[in-house]
Design an enzyme around this catalytic site. Structure first.
Site, PDB file in Angstrom:
ATOM      1  N   THR A  50      -6.369  -2.373   9.674  1.00 46.88           N
ATOM      2  CA  THR A  50      -4.979  -2.828   9.541  1.00 46.88           C
ATOM      3  C   THR A  50      -4.322  -2.910  10.911  1.00 46.88           C
ATOM      4  O   THR A  50      -3.673  -3.903  11.244  1.00 46.88           O
ATOM      5  CB  THR A  50      -4.187  -1.878   8.611  1.00 46.88           C
ATOM      6  OG1 THR A  50      -4.742  -1.979   7.303  1.00 46.88           O
ATOM      7  CG2 THR A  50      -2.713  -2.232   8.566  1.00 46.88           C
TER       8      THR A  50
ATOM      9  N   PHE B 260       0.851  -1.201   0.000  1.00 45.29           N
ATOM     10  CA  PHE B 260       0.000   0.000   0.000  1.00 45.29           C
ATOM     11  C   PHE B 260       0.886   1.252   0.000  1.00 45.29           C
ATOM     12  O   PHE B 260       0.716   2.142  -0.841  1.00 45.29           O
ATOM     13  CB  PHE B 260      -0.947  -0.022   1.212  1.00 45.29           C
ATOM     14  CG  PHE B 260      -1.802   1.217   1.297  1.00 45.29           C
ATOM     15  CD1 PHE B 260      -2.509   1.670   0.190  1.00 45.29           C
ATOM     16  CD2 PHE B 260      -1.901   1.933   2.485  1.00 45.29           C
ATOM     17  CE1 PHE B 260      -3.285   2.833   0.261  1.00 45.29           C
ATOM     18  CE2 PHE B 260      -2.679   3.086   2.563  1.00 45.29           C
ATOM     19  CZ  PHE B 260      -3.363   3.535   1.451  1.00 45.29           C
ATOM     20  N   THR B 261       1.812   1.318   0.920  1.00 45.67           N
ATOM     21  CA  THR B 261       2.772   2.434   0.916  1.00 45.67           C
ATOM     22  C   THR B 261       4.215   1.948   0.749  1.00 45.67           C
ATOM     23  O   THR B 261       5.119   2.745   0.555  1.00 45.67           O
ATOM     24  CB  THR B 261       2.686   3.261   2.218  1.00 45.67           C
ATOM     25  OG1 THR B 261       2.785   2.360   3.329  1.00 45.67           O
ATOM     26  CG2 THR B 261       1.393   4.031   2.296  1.00 45.67           C
TER      27      THR B 261
ATOM     28  N   ARG C 232       5.361  13.380   4.762  1.00 49.63           N
ATOM     29  CA  ARG C 232       5.963  13.586   6.081  1.00 49.63           C
ATOM     30  C   ARG C 232       6.902  14.779   6.002  1.00 49.63           C
ATOM     31  O   ARG C 232       7.501  15.045   4.954  1.00 49.63           O
ATOM     32  CB  ARG C 232       6.689  12.326   6.538  1.00 49.63           C
ATOM     33  CG  ARG C 232       5.663  11.302   7.021  1.00 49.63           C
ATOM     34  CD  ARG C 232       6.298  10.136   7.685  1.00 49.63           C
ATOM     35  NE  ARG C 232       6.246   8.967   6.831  1.00 49.63           N
ATOM     36  CZ  ARG C 232       6.588   7.753   7.246  1.00 49.63           C
ATOM     37  NH1 ARG C 232       7.007   7.556   8.470  1.00 49.63           N
ATOM     38  NH2 ARG C 232       6.511   6.726   6.416  1.00 49.63           N
TER      39      ARG C 232
ATOM     40  N   TYR D 279      -5.842   6.311  12.883  1.00 50.45           N
ATOM     41  CA  TYR D 279      -4.456   5.886  13.140  1.00 50.45           C
ATOM     42  C   TYR D 279      -4.191   5.822  14.641  1.00 50.45           C
ATOM     43  O   TYR D 279      -3.757   4.789  15.167  1.00 50.45           O
ATOM     44  CB  TYR D 279      -3.508   6.881  12.471  1.00 50.45           C
ATOM     45  CG  TYR D 279      -2.038   6.519  12.585  1.00 50.45           C
ATOM     46  CD1 TYR D 279      -1.491   5.508  11.799  1.00 50.45           C
ATOM     47  CD2 TYR D 279      -1.200   7.208  13.470  1.00 50.45           C
ATOM     48  CE1 TYR D 279      -0.135   5.188  11.890  1.00 50.45           C
ATOM     49  CE2 TYR D 279       0.150   6.889  13.558  1.00 50.45           C
ATOM     50  CZ  TYR D 279       0.684   5.877  12.769  1.00 50.45           C
ATOM     51  OH  TYR D 279       2.018   5.567  12.861  1.00 50.45           O
TER      52      TYR D 279
ATOM     53  N   ARG E 253       0.307 -19.335  18.638  1.00 51.63           N
ATOM     54  CA  ARG E 253       0.362 -20.692  18.082  1.00 51.63           C
ATOM     55  C   ARG E 253       1.794 -21.221  17.992  1.00 51.63           C
ATOM     56  O   ARG E 253       2.074 -22.348  18.371  1.00 51.63           O
ATOM     57  CB  ARG E 253      -0.283 -20.696  16.692  1.00 51.63           C
ATOM     58  CG  ARG E 253      -1.320 -21.750  16.542  1.00 51.63           C
ATOM     59  CD  ARG E 253      -2.108 -21.755  15.247  1.00 51.63           C
ATOM     60  NE  ARG E 253      -1.761 -20.798  14.244  1.00 51.63           N
ATOM     61  CZ  ARG E 253      -2.513 -19.753  13.907  1.00 51.63           C
ATOM     62  NH1 ARG E 253      -3.643 -19.518  14.524  1.00 51.63           N
ATOM     63  NH2 ARG E 253      -2.143 -18.952  12.941  1.00 51.63           N
TER      64      ARG E 253
ATOM     65  N   ASP F  21      -2.091  -9.219   2.842  1.00 53.48           N
ATOM     66  CA  ASP F  21      -2.659  -8.150   3.661  1.00 53.48           C
ATOM     67  C   ASP F  21      -2.794  -8.653   5.099  1.00 53.48           C
ATOM     68  O   ASP F  21      -3.353  -9.729   5.315  1.00 53.48           O
ATOM     69  CB  ASP F  21      -4.036  -7.783   3.089  1.00 53.48           C
ATOM     70  CG  ASP F  21      -4.520  -6.459   3.624  1.00 53.48           C
ATOM     71  OD1 ASP F  21      -4.553  -6.294   4.860  1.00 53.48           O
ATOM     72  OD2 ASP F  21      -4.850  -5.579   2.804  1.00 53.48           O
TER      73      ASP F  21
HETATM   74  N1  LIG Z   1       8.423   6.458  10.490  1.00 54.48           N
HETATM   75  C1  LIG Z   1       7.928   6.999  11.583  1.00 54.48           C
HETATM   76  O1  LIG Z   1       8.299   8.122  11.924  1.00 54.48           O
HETATM   77  C2  LIG Z   1       6.948   6.238  12.452  1.00 54.48           C
HETATM   78  C3  LIG Z   1       6.511   6.854  13.623  1.00 54.48           C
HETATM   79  C4  LIG Z   1       5.626   6.182  14.445  1.00 54.48           C
HETATM   80  C5  LIG Z   1       5.212   4.902  14.115  1.00 54.48           C
HETATM   81  N2  LIG Z   1       5.638   4.325  12.971  1.00 54.48           N
HETATM   82  C6  LIG Z   1       5.125   2.985  12.646  1.00 54.48           C
HETATM   83  O2  LIG Z   1       6.137   2.162  12.110  1.00 54.48           O
HETATM   84  C7  LIG Z   1       5.579   1.296  11.118  1.00 54.48           C
HETATM   85  C8  LIG Z   1       6.365   1.436   9.826  1.00 54.48           C
HETATM   86  O3  LIG Z   1       6.277   2.783   9.375  1.00 54.48           O
HETATM   87  P1  LIG Z   1       7.083   3.337   8.122  1.00 54.48           P
HETATM   88  O4  LIG Z   1       7.524   4.691   8.461  1.00 54.48           O
HETATM   89  O5  LIG Z   1       8.054   2.339   7.655  1.00 54.48           O
HETATM   90  O6  LIG Z   1       5.884   3.501   7.076  1.00 54.48           O
HETATM   91  P2  LIG Z   1       5.698   2.866   5.622  1.00 54.48           P
HETATM   92  O7  LIG Z   1       4.407   3.368   5.102  1.00 54.48           O
HETATM   93  O8  LIG Z   1       6.912   3.091   4.797  1.00 54.48           O
HETATM   94  O9  LIG Z   1       5.609   1.316   5.956  1.00 54.48           O
HETATM   95  C9  LIG Z   1       4.432   0.648   6.269  1.00 54.48           C
HETATM   96  C10 LIG Z   1       4.413  -0.646   5.482  1.00 54.48           C
HETATM   97  O10 LIG Z   1       3.235  -1.388   5.831  1.00 54.48           O
HETATM   98  C11 LIG Z   1       2.641  -1.870   4.626  1.00 54.48           C
HETATM   99  N3  LIG Z   1       1.203  -2.055   4.868  1.00 54.48           N
HETATM  100  C12 LIG Z   1       0.266  -1.103   5.121  1.00 54.48           C
HETATM  101  N4  LIG Z   1      -0.931  -1.662   5.292  1.00 54.48           N
HETATM  102  C13 LIG Z   1      -0.757  -3.009   5.185  1.00 54.48           C
HETATM  103  C14 LIG Z   1      -1.624  -4.132   5.251  1.00 54.48           C
HETATM  104  N5  LIG Z   1      -2.942  -3.966   5.491  1.00 54.48           N
HETATM  105  N6  LIG Z   1      -1.103  -5.363   5.064  1.00 54.48           N
HETATM  106  C15 LIG Z   1       0.223  -5.538   4.810  1.00 54.48           C
HETATM  107  N7  LIG Z   1       1.094  -4.507   4.713  1.00 54.48           N
HETATM  108  C16 LIG Z   1       0.602  -3.263   4.898  1.00 54.48           C
HETATM  109  C17 LIG Z   1       2.928  -0.803   3.598  1.00 54.48           C
HETATM  110  O11 LIG Z   1       2.809  -1.238   2.262  1.00 54.48           O
HETATM  111  C18 LIG Z   1       4.366  -0.414   3.975  1.00 54.48           C
HETATM  112  O12 LIG Z   1       5.307  -1.239   3.338  1.00 54.48           O
HETATM  113  C19 LIG Z   1       4.108   1.671  10.979  1.00 54.48           C
HETATM  114  O13 LIG Z   1       3.341   0.767  11.737  1.00 54.48           O
HETATM  115  C20 LIG Z   1       4.040   3.047  11.581  1.00 54.48           C
HETATM  116  O14 LIG Z   1       2.778   3.310  12.148  1.00 54.48           O
HETATM  117  C21 LIG Z   1       6.495   4.966  12.116  1.00 54.48           C
END
Ligand SMILES: NC(=O)c1ccc[n+]([C@@H]2O[C@H](COP(=O)([O-])OP(=O)(O)OC[C@H]3O[C@@H](n4cnc5c(N)ncnc54)[C@H](O)[C@@H]3O)[C@@H](O)[C@H]2O)c1
Length: 310
Positions: free
Chosen positions: A90, A34-35, A184, A143, A104, A56
């Protein structure tokens, strides 16, 4: 160990994959893209210890693994607000599916939670003991509340089912492989400056954030996951606090050129201040950030220069 990373093709997941593979582990990267981006993990696809699964987290999955890092969730407001119901699903279904699997196969499960669980905080800096000040019905709630519910599930599975868990609360993190279009603030400013565009500051720019370089954050993840003293939640972030205007000025200084700063209306529920209290990370993990903002920005700018050909 064999380690599952949900959201493994994202910004943080891809760096975590690099570190775990370098330590000799096997990594299963589960992502629905997705991202996340294939280019984040393209360099790993030929590695026999790395496996990519398009899936997913809302739907159940089964793998024989020793550890699970649950990172799957869009992390930037423009992305998590595209389909807010899906964002909550999610976080919540993803947590249930990870915890069910951990139960498990007796794996240790790690939850990537967020400083957003503190909402617009009335306590500053934020210690883990602060319960937060969160709007349950606003545009950011999908979120914030999704992540809060995921934390609840992690602690209930831990208490009720003896699942071995670790929970980290991540504060703003930046670095190479951030998605240039995900809105961001660090990537926005850098990409705008490299393209010679004006830098967009929301509100008057006096709101503060703290910025942690990705390598520091991943080191914190590994230390939390692989110690026995605490299950968390533990704040990992850089307590150096900067206003958005200061950040914009630093980026302009490092990129060069003469972009202007333009102001736009502040989005709803935008927190005024964000700064981690990292006392517990120091105490339990002997962790604190080592990369200064300017150094981290330079590395990130070098990445984006190549990425967008500026
Ligand atoms: N980067 C930051 O500053 C930050 C801060 C606080 C929390 N987080 C948390 O860290 C985690 C990673 O963040 P990130 O910065 O790498 O963001 P990102 O968007 O680059 O990574 C998130 C990943 O999750 C995948 N994804 C989203 N929905 C999904 C689903 N339903 N099934 C399977 N995959 C799915 C996306 O495709 C992506 O690869 C997230 O949970 C985010 O909430 C990040």
């Amino acid at each position: 160990m064999r380690i599952l990373i949900t959201g493994g093709a994202g910004f943080l997941g891809s760096h975590l994959s690099d570190r775990l593979l370098a330590q000799g582990h096997e990594v299963i990267c589960l992502d629905n893209f997705f991202t996340g981006r294939k280019q984040n993990i393209a360099h790993l696809l030929d590695n026999p210890s790395f496996e990519l699964v398009r899936h997913d987290v809302i739907d159940p999955f089964k793998f024989e693994v020793d550890q699970i890092y649950n990172l799957a969730c869009p992390a930037s407001p423009p992305h998590y607000q595209i389909n807010p119901i899906k964002t909550t699903k999610t976080s919540v279904m993803g947590a249930i599916n990870c915890l069910g699997l951990a139960k498990r196969v007796k794996a240790r499960a790690f939850q990537a939670s967020t400083s957003e669980v503190y909402g617009d905080p009335a306590v500053h800096p934020q210690p883990e003991s602060y319960w937060g000040h969160v709007n349950p019905i606003g545009r950011r709630s999908c979120y914030d509340e999704g992540k809060r519910c995921a934390e609840t599930l992690f602690f209930d599975y831990h208490r009720e089912n003896k699942v071995d868990v670790r929970v980290v609360r991540i504060f703003n993190t930046y670095g190479p492989r951030m998605n240039p279009d995900d809105g961001r603030v660090v990537s926005n400013f850098i990409v705008q400056a490299l393209r010679g565009q004006d830098l967009t500051v929301y509100g008057d720019g006096s709101q503060t954030r703290s910025f942690c370089y990705v390598d520091d954050l991943i080191e914190g993840f590994l230390r939390l996951m692989n110690q026995e003293e605490t299950v968390g939640p533990i704040n990992i972030g850089n307590p150096g606090e900067f206003t958005m205007l200061e950040l914009a000025q630093k980026v302009i200084k490092l990129v060069g050129g003469k972009p202007k700063i333009v102001h736009k209306e502040l989005p709803s529920d935008d927190p005024r201040q964000r700064c981690p209290d990292i006392t517990l990370a120091k105490k339990y993990l002997d962790w604190e950030p080592t990369v200064a903002l300017e150094e981290g920005l330079e590395r990130t700018i070098a990445y984006f220069r190549k990425e967008i050909g500026a």
